[in-house]
Design a protein around this motif. Structure first.
Motif, short mmCIF file in Angstrom:
data_model
loop_
_atom_site.label_atom_id
_atom_site.label_comp_id
_atom_site.label_asym_id
_atom_site.label_seq_id
_atom_site.Cartn_x
_atom_site.Cartn_y
_atom_site.Cartn_z
N LYS A 1 0.76 -1.11 -0.12
CA LYS A 1 -0.04 -0.09 0.15
C LYS A 1 0.79 1.21 -0.01
CE LYS A 1 -3.62 2.48 2.71
NZ LYS A 1 -4.43 2.49 4.04
N ASN B 1 0.80 3.75 -3.02
CA ASN B 1 0.41 5.35 -2.90
C ASN B 1 1.60 6.19 -3.18
OD1 ASN B 1 -2.35 4.75 -2.39
ND2 ASN B 1 -2.14 4.53 -0.35
N PRO C 1 -1.01 9.44 -4.59
CA PRO C 1 -1.82 9.04 -3.38
C PRO C 1 -2.95 8.48 -3.64
CG PRO C 1 -0.50 10.92 -3.33
CD PRO C 1 -0.69 10.61 -5.08
N GLU C 2 -3.52 7.71 -2.64
CA GLU C 2 -4.85 7.34 -2.50
C GLU C 2 -5.18 6.00 -3.74
OE1 GLU C 2 -7.95 9.84 -2.04
OE2 GLU C 2 -6.74 11.51 -0.97
N ARG C 3 -3.94 5.79 -4.38
CA ARG C 3 -4.37 5.05 -5.63
C ARG C 3 -4.64 3.68 -4.93
NH1 ARG C 3 -6.89 5.16 -10.29
NH2 ARG C 3 -6.36 3.42 -11.53
N GLU D 1 -6.52 2.88 -2.27
CA GLU D 1 -7.91 2.69 -1.89
C GLU D 1 -8.83 2.95 -3.22
OE1 GLU D 1 -5.38 4.47 1.33
OE2 GLU D 1 -5.67 4.79 -0.92
N ASN D 2 -8.45 3.12 -4.27
CA ASN D 2 -9.33 3.44 -5.42
C ASN D 2 -9.00 2.38 -6.59
OD1 ASN D 2 -10.88 6.15 -5.50
ND2 ASN D 2 -8.91 6.51 -4.30
N HIS E 1 -8.48 12.25 -7.17
CA HIS E 1 -7.12 11.93 -6.57
C HIS E 1 -6.02 11.98 -7.56
CE1 HIS E 1 -8.19 7.94 -7.88
NE2 HIS E 1 -6.96 7.42 -7.83
N TYR F 1 -3.30 15.24 -7.66
CA TYR F 1 -2.17 14.88 -7.57
C TYR F 1 -1.19 15.49 -8.91
CZ TYR F 1 2.19 12.38 -7.75
OH TYR F 1 3.57 11.66 -7.97
#
Length: 266
Positions: free
Chosen positions: A147, A151, A155-157, A159-160, A236, A240
């Motif tokens: 993780k 990320n 960032p937040e990749r 979670e997506n 996101h 970025y």
């Protein structure tokens, strides 16, 4: 004001050439590592091969035991790779502290165009780490590191996307955890640094343009894949891209205006 943590100076990491550009500050070194999309990892492949091996890899600084630790604190370096690659096999069979490796990262921030070829240079940031690599065998730490690295791309990749990875993906992916022994960085900011003999030579100064060309990475507009079914690029990603483009340009342009150290003022 808190104490600034630094890496110890050893024979392997002490900078001698342009030592006024050197830094042993954890925050500076870790920031360069984490800002680099590609890390170059070198190691000895064994007594039968006379050449050192070097691989481009992706990785990030972090601490599984203390996830909230900042870049100015002691951290490990996590590297992502394939299960049967040579470096993973060597790390798997290494005894003691693990496989000795060196990690290098560099960023170019400007072209220094001077009066003479010898005075040309770059504005740059570079860092090296020495440490011992072992395979991460704890599944919770492995997922945490995957993780962390995902990320670092955007960032937040993590979670997506479709997570967690399935069994086949977990089996084929290996994470190396590097316990860092020492490190150093080298940074050059500023403008042109010409010798006085050239700056006072009107024949040279009247015909040679000097200055700095800022260099910075620019992320382009996202291009959807043929299989993509999401019409709008997620926030996101766009956030970025906009943030990094602004940050990269500002750093390179601001670096030009930094006053040169006295060692480079002629």
């Amino acid at each position: 004001m808190g104490r600034t943590l630094t890496y110890p100076k050893r024979d392997a990491n002490t900078v001698h050439r342009y030592k006024h550009r050197a830094t042993y500050d954890l925050d500076a070194i870790h920031s360069i590592i984490n800002a680099s999309q590609v890390l170059h990892v070198s190691f000895s492949p064994g007594p039968s091969d006379p050449f050192p091996a070097i691989l481009p890899m992706i990785g990030q600084m972090g601490s599984f035991d203390y996830p909230s630790a900042g870049l100015d604190e002691p951290l490990d370096c996590y590297l992502h790779g394939y299960v049967s690659s040579r470096i993973m096999n060597l790390a798997r069979s290494s005894e003691g502290d693990g496989l000795p490796i060196c990690i290098a990262a560099s960023k170019v921030d400007g072209l220094i165009l001077s009066l003479t070829p010898n005075s040309h240079s770059f504005n740059y940031r570079s860092a090296i780490l020495h440490g011992y690599a072992k395979l991460v065998t704890d599944e919770a730490e492995k997922l945490w590191a995957m993780k962390l690295i995902t990320n670092s791309i955007v960032p937040e990749r993590w979670e997506n996307t479709r997570v967690p990875p399935d069994n086949a993906e977990m089996s084929s992916t290996v994470i190396l955890k590097v316990k860092v022994v020492d490190g150093s960085g080298k940074i050059r900011d500023g403008g042109v640094s010409d010798e006085r003999k050239d700056k006072t030579n009107e024949d040279v100064t009247s015909r040679v343009w000097t200055g700095v060309v800022p260099v910075y990475e620019v992320f382009g507009d996202p291009v959807p894949s043929p299989e993509n079914k999401v019409s709008k690029v997620p926030d996101h990603i766009t956030t970025y891209i906009a943030g990094m483009n602004k940050q990269n340009r500002e750093y390179a342009e601001n670096a030009v205006g930094v006053t040169l150290p006295v060692e480079e003022q002629h």
